[in-house]
Write an enzyme that holds these catalytic residues in place. Structure first.
Site: not given
Length: 67
Positions: A2-3
């Site tokens: 996840p970013i």
């Protein structure tokens, strides 16, 4: 991996930003079933004169003593 990219108005303390990043990381680990080292958080601070609602910047509001 996840970013998470977040745009916030400038002016918060480093302690508040660090706490926010830790909270985002913790919630992401809990809800996305990833490890903390897989979470990336990017904070983009926007000058208050570059952020407006209804044509009035937050910098103008601060100068006028409005919230």
């Amino acid at each position: 991996m996840p970013i998470i990219s977040v745009v916030i108005g400038e002016g918060r303390s480093m302690e508040k930003k660090w706490a926010f990043i830790r909270a985002l990381t913790r919630v992401t680990v809990e809800t996305m079933d990833v490890r903390p080292d897989q979470v990336r958080v990017i904070l983009n601070e926007t000058p208050l004169d570059h952020y407006a609602v209804a044509g009035v910047t937050f910098g103008e509001k601060a100068q006028q003593g409005q919230s």
